[in-house]
Design a protein around this motif. Structure first.
Motif, PDB file in Angstrom:
ATOM      1  N   VAL A   1      -8.414 -23.548 -57.284  1.00  0.00           N
ATOM      2  CA  VAL A   1      -7.512 -23.728 -56.072  1.00  0.00           C
ATOM      3  C   VAL A   1      -6.473 -24.581 -56.055  1.00  0.00           C
ATOM      4  CG1 VAL A   1      -7.332 -24.060 -53.508  1.00  0.00           C
ATOM      5  CG2 VAL A   1      -9.411 -22.475 -54.576  1.00  0.00           C
ATOM      6  N   THR A   2      -6.859 -25.790 -56.589  1.00  0.00           N
ATOM      7  CA  THR A   2      -5.606 -26.848 -56.913  1.00  0.00           C
ATOM      8  C   THR A   2      -4.712 -26.347 -57.828  1.00  0.00           C
ATOM      9  OG1 THR A   2      -7.152 -28.587 -56.244  1.00  0.00           O
ATOM     10  CG2 THR A   2      -5.316 -29.006 -57.590  1.00  0.00           C
ATOM     11  N   TYR A   3      -5.493 -25.587 -58.979  1.00  0.00           N
ATOM     12  CA  TYR A   3      -4.301 -25.123 -60.068  1.00  0.00           C
ATOM     13  C   TYR A   3      -3.316 -23.979 -59.264  1.00  0.00           C
ATOM     14  CZ  TYR A   3      -2.842 -23.696 -64.665  1.00  0.00           C
ATOM     15  OH  TYR A   3      -1.902 -23.539 -65.776  1.00  0.00           O
ATOM     16  N   ILE A   4      -4.013 -23.090 -58.693  1.00  0.00           N
ATOM     17  CA  ILE A   4      -3.236 -21.906 -57.982  1.00  0.00           C
ATOM     18  C   ILE A   4      -2.221 -22.574 -57.068  1.00  0.00           C
ATOM     19  CG2 ILE A   4      -3.181 -20.040 -56.448  1.00  0.00           C
ATOM     20  CD1 ILE A   4      -6.258 -19.757 -57.388  1.00  0.00           C
ATOM     21  N   ARG A   5      -2.638 -23.371 -56.340  1.00  0.00           N
ATOM     22  CA  ARG A   5      -1.561 -24.507 -55.387  1.00  0.00           C
ATOM     23  C   ARG A   5      -0.491 -24.861 -56.184  1.00  0.00           C
ATOM     24  NH1 ARG A   5      -2.319 -25.394 -50.172  1.00  0.00           N
ATOM     25  NH2 ARG A   5      -1.000 -27.407 -50.466  1.00  0.00           N
ATOM     26  N   GLU A   6      -0.817 -25.437 -57.169  1.00  0.00           N
ATOM     27  CA  GLU A   6       0.374 -26.339 -58.033  1.00  0.00           C
ATOM     28  C   GLU A   6       1.153 -25.396 -59.049  1.00  0.00           C
ATOM     29  OE1 GLU A   6      -2.050 -29.229 -60.358  1.00  0.00           O
ATOM     30  OE2 GLU A   6      -1.923 -30.506 -58.471  1.00  0.00           O
ATOM     31  N   ASN A   7       0.681 -24.063 -59.526  1.00  0.00           N
ATOM     32  CA  ASN A   7       1.130 -23.259 -60.478  1.00  0.00           C
ATOM     33  C   ASN A   7       1.567 -22.018 -59.773  1.00  0.00           C
ATOM     34  OD1 ASN A   7       1.192 -24.952 -63.117  1.00  0.00           O
ATOM     35  ND2 ASN A   7      -0.825 -25.088 -62.308  1.00  0.00           N
ATOM     36  N   GLY A   8       1.145 -21.468 -58.588  1.00  0.00           N
ATOM     37  CA  GLY A   8       1.267 -20.181 -57.970  1.00  0.00           C
ATOM     38  C   GLY A   8       0.416 -19.237 -58.288  1.00  0.00           C
TER      39      GLY A   8
ATOM     40  N   TYR B   1      10.471 -11.869 -49.830  1.00  0.00           N
ATOM     41  CA  TYR B   1      10.108 -12.527 -51.139  1.00  0.00           C
ATOM     42  C   TYR B   1       8.909 -12.663 -51.222  1.00  0.00           C
ATOM     43  CZ  TYR B   1      10.019 -16.828 -48.490  1.00  0.00           C
ATOM     44  OH  TYR B   1       9.564 -17.741 -47.683  1.00  0.00           O
ATOM     45  N   LYS B   2       8.494 -12.902 -52.498  1.00  0.00           N
ATOM     46  CA  LYS B   2       7.100 -13.285 -52.919  1.00  0.00           C
ATOM     47  C   LYS B   2       6.874 -14.744 -52.779  1.00  0.00           C
ATOM     48  CE  LYS B   2       3.333 -12.060 -56.263  1.00  0.00           C
ATOM     49  NZ  LYS B   2       2.863 -13.424 -56.089  1.00  0.00           N
ATOM     50  N   MET B   3       5.908 -15.182 -52.123  1.00  0.00           N
ATOM     51  CA  MET B   3       5.704 -16.540 -51.990  1.00  0.00           C
ATOM     52  C   MET B   3       5.131 -17.203 -53.295  1.00  0.00           C
ATOM     53  SD  MET B   3       4.531 -16.159 -48.072  1.00  0.00           S
ATOM     54  CE  MET B   3       4.426 -18.070 -47.719  1.00  0.00           C
ATOM     55  N   HIS B   4       5.065 -18.719 -53.315  1.00  0.00           N
ATOM     56  CA  HIS B   4       4.270 -19.283 -54.489  1.00  0.00           C
ATOM     57  C   HIS B   4       3.050 -18.980 -54.536  1.00  0.00           C
ATOM     58  CE1 HIS B   4       2.929 -22.968 -56.611  1.00  0.00           C
ATOM     59  NE2 HIS B   4       4.005 -22.522 -57.533  1.00  0.00           N
ATOM     60  N   HIS B   5       2.358 -19.276 -53.332  1.00  0.00           N
ATOM     61  CA  HIS B   5       0.887 -18.799 -53.506  1.00  0.00           C
ATOM     62  C   HIS B   5       0.409 -18.254 -52.298  1.00  0.00           C
ATOM     63  CE1 HIS B   5       0.987 -23.060 -52.090  1.00  0.00           C
ATOM     64  NE2 HIS B   5      -0.110 -22.827 -51.571  1.00  0.00           N
ATOM     65  N   GLY B   6       1.035 -17.935 -51.099  1.00  0.00           N
ATOM     66  CA  GLY B   6       0.653 -17.212 -49.939  1.00  0.00           C
ATOM     67  C   GLY B   6       0.103 -18.089 -48.971  1.00  0.00           C
ATOM     68  N   HIS B   7      -0.289 -17.536 -47.797  1.00  0.00           N
ATOM     69  CA  HIS B   7      -1.008 -18.029 -46.759  1.00  0.00           C
ATOM     70  C   HIS B   7      -2.473 -17.205 -46.665  1.00  0.00           C
ATOM     71  CE1 HIS B   7       2.826 -19.688 -44.530  1.00  0.00           C
ATOM     72  NE2 HIS B   7       2.744 -20.288 -45.552  1.00  0.00           N
ATOM     73  N   ARG B   8      -3.562 -17.861 -46.913  1.00  0.00           N
ATOM     74  CA  ARG B   8      -4.650 -17.013 -46.660  1.00  0.00           C
ATOM     75  C   ARG B   8      -5.748 -18.145 -45.973  1.00  0.00           C
ATOM     76  NH1 ARG B   8      -2.370 -15.335 -51.149  1.00  0.00           N
ATOM     77  NH2 ARG B   8      -1.669 -13.480 -51.324  1.00  0.00           N
ATOM     78  N   GLY B   9      -6.186 -17.938 -44.921  1.00  0.00           N
ATOM     79  CA  GLY B   9      -7.029 -18.825 -43.871  1.00  0.00           C
ATOM     80  C   GLY B   9      -7.046 -18.329 -42.655  1.00  0.00           C
ATOM     81  N   ILE B  10      -7.976 -19.059 -41.837  1.00  0.00           N
ATOM     82  CA  ILE B  10      -8.115 -18.833 -40.614  1.00  0.00           C
ATOM     83  C   ILE B  10      -7.911 -19.911 -39.432  1.00  0.00           C
ATOM     84  CG2 ILE B  10     -10.004 -16.928 -40.851  1.00  0.00           C
ATOM     85  CD1 ILE B  10     -12.181 -18.991 -40.114  1.00  0.00           C
ATOM     86  N   ASN B  11      -7.130 -20.946 -40.004  1.00  0.00           N
ATOM     87  CA  ASN B  11      -6.754 -22.091 -39.407  1.00  0.00           C
ATOM     88  C   ASN B  11      -5.077 -22.429 -39.464  1.00  0.00           C
ATOM     89  OD1 ASN B  11      -6.863 -23.041 -41.999  1.00  0.00           O
ATOM     90  ND2 ASN B  11      -8.038 -24.844 -41.662  1.00  0.00           N
ATOM     91  N   HIS B  12      -4.211 -21.594 -39.737  1.00  0.00           N
ATOM     92  CA  HIS B  12      -2.914 -22.036 -40.110  1.00  0.00           C
ATOM     93  C   HIS B  12      -2.115 -22.204 -38.711  1.00  0.00           C
ATOM     94  CE1 HIS B  12      -2.277 -20.956 -44.342  1.00  0.00           C
ATOM     95  NE2 HIS B  12      -3.745 -20.416 -44.249  1.00  0.00           N
TER      96      HIS B  12
END
Length: 370
Positions: free
Chosen positions: A124-131, A273-284
């Motif tokens: 997950v850290t890798y996806i957050r940093e690299n998309g 537009y396509k986001m870097h890694h998007g928003h996916r969760g239940i506490n945004h």
């Protein structure tokens, strides 16, 4: 608990990065798609059956998945829609009396390949940093070069139309036919709990395929229209955008969620537009710009509406802002009976901070009927 040795599995990202895990169920398998992650601590069944996740390899950040099994009535569609599952600890047993199967049984029924024992924190850290990027998961760990060639054939999510893959083939009805309100819903990947929320508010819904025309929907004589959530890039959805434009031009009540929100923006000439890694969760966290109140929301999107263009549009206002990054969380038209949100007010198992939006839609229907 199963104690036999598990088959080794690999996660190969399109940039060549590799992570390792073990095959759930100790069987061979393979799956491809865009790798993304969801930070929810619960609700994995709702995630796996959400049509918005079609074509995606889901990484669950919660360390334990499967603990409470699955229950048929909690599906958000007719079955699992994710391309594959990646998790840390997979529970082969479940401890909920009301469950009707284990998660392993659920995945087997839906032909979903899953791998566990993955360092999901590092992934997950890798996806957050690299998309977000395409990936392949497989038990064929000794043929990396072959997997790389297969991965090259996977289409990029940017520009990819997927609504047709998850939409209903024929119109169908949901709710009480004697309800006070009639809502025509365009299904570009609709979740069952959206229909449930509308029906609970005295609405009878006719759900139309993704490529239905305005004339086909209007023939039913609905009190208002709804554009659903769904997967993929909104820009290729020419038919749905045309339907939205016509609904807006005729000043009918219109409510959109997630992909439907993006379609409404595109119908107003506002780009997505396509986001870097998007928003996916239940506490945004989201701020309601009209009330000033904060809301905790469920989100699931990899595309977003252009904020500068929205602010510059003379007939569109931003009603909600996502507080993590300032992106557009909701919009409304000033001269038309139209509003939408980027997140999921129908969230199951929660949160329910935004469920008032369904009440607002019903109020808009009532005013239009008066």
């Amino acid at each position: 608990m199963k104690y036999q040795a598990k088959r080794k599995a690999i996660i190969l990202l399109e940039d060549g990065t590799i992570f390792y895990g073990k095959a759930v169920g100790n069987k061979d398998g393979k799956a491809t798609g865009e790798v993304c992650f969801n930070t929810g601590m619960t609700g994995y069944q709702e995630i796996f059956t959400d049509p918005s996740y079609f074509g995606q390899l889901m990484v669950t950040t919660n360390a334990h998945i499967g603990n409470y099994g699955t229950r048929e009535e909690e599906n958000e569609s007719d079955g699992a829609k994710i391309a594959g599952l990646i998790c840390k600890n997979f529970s082969y047993t479940q401890a909920r009396p009301s469950a009707d199967s284990t998660l392993e049984q659920f995945l087997d029924r839906n032909n979903i390949f899953a791998i566990s024992d993955v360092d999901t924190r590092a992934l997950v850290t890798y996806i957050r940093e690299n998309g977000a990027m395409n990936a392949i998961i497989s038990t064929d760990v000794d043929n990396v070069e072959k997997l790389k060639e297969e991965l090259k054939q996977v289409p990029n999510m940017d520009g990819l139309e997927l609504a047709s893959k998850v939409s209903t083939a024929e119109p169908y009805f949901y709710g009480d036919e004697n309800a006070k309100y009639k809502v025509a819903a365009l299904d570009v990947g609709i979740k069952t709990n959206i229909l449930r929320n509308l029906a609970e508010r005295d609405a009878y819904i006719k759900v139309f395929p993704y490529d239905a025309t305005y004339e086909e929907m209007k023939e039913w004589n609905p009190d208002g229209y709804f554009l659903s959530n769904g997967p993929g890039d909104p820009q290729p959805l020419d038919s749905a955008i045309k339907v939205a434009k016509t609904i807006i031009d005729n000043d009918h009540p219109l409510f959109g969620i997630c992909l439907g929100h993006q379609i409404i923006a595109l119908a107003n000439g506002i780009n997505t537009y396509k986001m870097h890694h998007g928003h996916r969760g239940i506490n945004h966290p989201v701020k309601n710009m009209k009330t000033g109140k904060g809301e905790i929301t469920s989100q699931n999107h990899g595309f977003s509406v252009d904020k500068e263009q929205t602010e510059a549009h003379p007939d569109v206002e931003i009603t909600h802002v996502c507080l993590n990054d300032g992106t557009v969380g909701g919009l409304a038209m000033k001269s038309k009976n139209v509003f939408s949100v980027q997140y999921h007010p129908e969230a199951s198992p929660g949160p329910h901070d935004a469920s008032y939006l369904f009440d607002e839609f019903i109020e808009r229907l009532e005013r239009a009927k008066a």
